[in-house]
Design a protein around this motif. Structure first.
Motif, PDB file in Angstrom:
ATOM      1  N   GLU A   1      -4.852  12.043   1.268  1.00 18.86           N
ATOM      2  CA  GLU A   1      -5.548  11.102   0.394  1.00 18.86           C
ATOM      3  C   GLU A   1      -4.796   9.791   0.238  1.00 18.86           C
TER       4      GLU A   1
ATOM      5  N   ARG B   1     -14.114  10.078  -1.450  1.00 18.13           N
ATOM      6  CA  ARG B   1     -14.156   9.687  -0.041  1.00 18.13           C
ATOM      7  C   ARG B   1     -15.502   9.079   0.358  1.00 18.13           C
TER       8      ARG B   1
ATOM      9  N   ARG C   1      -9.692   9.095  -1.364  1.00 11.62           N
ATOM     10  CA  ARG C   1      -8.970   8.175  -0.487  1.00 11.62           C
ATOM     11  C   ARG C   1      -8.363   7.044  -1.317  1.00 11.62           C
TER      12      ARG C   1
ATOM     13  N   GLN D   1     -12.919  -3.701  -3.064  1.00 11.72           N
ATOM     14  CA  GLN D   1     -12.003  -2.746  -2.457  1.00 11.72           C
ATOM     15  C   GLN D   1     -11.697  -3.067  -0.995  1.00 11.72           C
ATOM     16  N   GLU D   2     -10.479  -2.722  -0.606  1.00  9.12           N
ATOM     17  CA  GLU D   2     -10.095  -2.681   0.791  1.00  9.12           C
ATOM     18  C   GLU D   2      -9.665  -1.250   1.109  1.00  9.12           C
ATOM     19  N   ALA D   3     -10.139  -0.712   2.215  1.00  7.26           N
ATOM     20  CA  ALA D   3      -9.799   0.661   2.562  1.00  7.26           C
ATOM     21  C   ALA D   3      -8.338   0.748   3.028  1.00  7.26           C
TER      22      ALA D   3
ATOM     23  N   VAL E   1      -7.379   3.279  -2.100  1.00  8.28           N
ATOM     24  CA  VAL E   1      -7.936   1.957  -1.822  1.00  8.28           C
ATOM     25  C   VAL E   1      -7.081   0.889  -2.504  1.00  8.28           C
TER      26      VAL E   1
ATOM     27  N   VAL F   1     -17.474   1.790   1.627  1.00 11.26           N
ATOM     28  CA  VAL F   1     -16.325   0.879   1.638  1.00 11.26           C
ATOM     29  C   VAL F   1     -16.712  -0.531   1.195  1.00 11.26           C
ATOM     30  N   ASP F   2     -18.003  -0.843   1.216  1.00 11.09           N
ATOM     31  CA  ASP F   2     -18.439  -2.172   0.785  1.00 11.09           C
ATOM     32  C   ASP F   2     -19.014  -2.165  -0.633  1.00 11.09           C
TER      33      ASP F   2
ATOM     34  N   GLU G   1      -8.992   5.665   5.579  1.00  9.42           N
ATOM     35  CA  GLU G   1     -10.376   5.549   6.049  1.00  9.42           C
ATOM     36  C   GLU G   1     -11.209   6.731   5.561  1.00  9.42           C
ATOM     37  N   PRO G   2     -12.489   6.501   5.223  1.00  9.84           N
ATOM     38  CA  PRO G   2     -13.350   7.587   4.743  1.00  9.84           C
ATOM     39  C   PRO G   2     -13.641   8.613   5.845  1.00  9.84           C
TER      40      PRO G   2
ATOM     41  N   HIS H   1       0.822  -1.229   0.000  1.00 11.00           N
ATOM     42  CA  HIS H   1       0.000   0.000   0.000  1.00 11.00           C
ATOM     43  C   HIS H   1       0.846   1.264   0.000  1.00 11.00           C
TER      44      HIS H   1
END
Length: 321
Positions: free
Chosen positions: A211, A298, A244, A315-317, A246, A302-303, A320-321, A195
């Protein structure tokens, strides 16, 4: 600069900004496994190398960078950004001080603009900044490597491995001892897995550090003024970044990876859905399969199931939003 290691057996040249080094040496997944296991090395000799000398080097850089470097211990690696007046990311530097010189490697081709900015900010400080790309090549040894480092070579050691500022004239001789060589695609696959953002890939002209998760690693929130600090402080204290970073798991049945810039949409909105982001880096990972980093708005749930062009993505965060 074209690396002499492109003459190694199986070498396939990288393209675009990474032109000049090998994308791979014939077996992408084998090269990834070797790096993940702490073996081999990566030729990063196309990256720019900048050296700052002079007794004021740390205090001067402290005024310009997002990182706290005024008391940077000798041999301690760090990373830092240079922002625009509006807080947008312009440069990313990967630093270490050897006691007399701050060494930094930067994205290929960005050292000239970086040095122009540094020169414009010298004023009365006792510092000299120089482009040392022609003299030094960056070589990456992965975490866990037991490869020997030649005496006198400056090393930047992090949790992800060691970056060597190797005299360019010694590159071929060192490669014979440090093998097996792994190409840039293997290095990039591990970067995506970890990441870690990269300037020019995860950034565009309006990217701010929040971001990409660069707060804390490349941006110190308790230091004094620097260009763009107002934006950093305002977003940190009063708001949220507009986008953000991801991590995407891509549909493995697709033959082609979605390239940088591929539009991302929410799958449930169909082909005519609004664009909510774009792919920044996509790779084939030896264990995870096809994966990518991407920037999305943002407020995207997330799902939410996503589509990267024609490729389904989960997606995986990261941020975080």
């Amino acid at each position: 600069m074209k690396s002499p290691l492109l003459s190694l057996p199986g070498a396939v040249p990288a393209e675009g900004v990474d032109e000049g080094v090998a994308a791979h040496y014939g077996d992408l997944f084998r090269e990834q496994r070797a790096l993940a296991g702490g073996a081999g090395f990566v030729d990063l000799s196309h990256r720019g190398v900048v050296a700052v000398t002079g007794e004021d080097r740390l205090s001067w850089l402290h005024l310009l960078l997002t990182q706290h470097v005024s008391e940077l211990p000798v041999g301690e690696a760090t990373e830092a950004l240079i922002l625009s007046a509006h807080g947008h990311i312009e440069h990313a530097l990967y630093l270490v001080d050897d006691g007399t010189t701050v060494w930094a490697h930067v994205e290929p081709g960005t050292q000239e603009a970086l040095l122009a900015y540094l020169e414009s900010m010298k004023f009365f400080y006792r510092v000299e900044a120089a482009d040392r790309t022609a003299d030094f090549a960056v070589v990456h040894l992965p975490a866990g490597s037991i490869a020997e480092v030649p005496d006198g070579v400056v090393v930047r050691e992090t949790a992800h491995g060691r970056d060597l500022f190797l005299p360019r004239a010694d590159l071929e001789a060192y490669a014979e001892k440090a093998g097996p060589a792994a190409g840039l695609l293997a290095y990039e696959a591990l970067r995506v897995e970890q990441h870690r953002p990269r300037l020019g890939f995860e950034t565009d002209h309006r990217t701010i550090p929040h971001e990409l998760g660069w707060i804390g690693t490349a941006v110190h929130l308790q230091k004094g003024c620097y260009r763009g600090q107002e934006t950093v402080a305002r977003v940190q204290n009063l708001g949220k970044p507009p986008r953000r970073l991801v991590f995407l798991h891509l549909d493995g049945s697709e033959v082609h990876l979605p390239p940088h810039g591929t539009e991302i949409r929410v799958a449930d909105e169909g082909e005519d859905g609004r664009q909510i982001g774009f792919v920044t880096t996509s790779v084939r990972h030896f264990e995870l399969g096809p994966v990518a980093l991407a920037l999305v708005k943002r407020n995207v749930p997330v799902d939410a199931r996503l589509m990267a062009g024609e490729t389904a993505a989960a997606q995986e965060a990261i941020v975080e939003p």
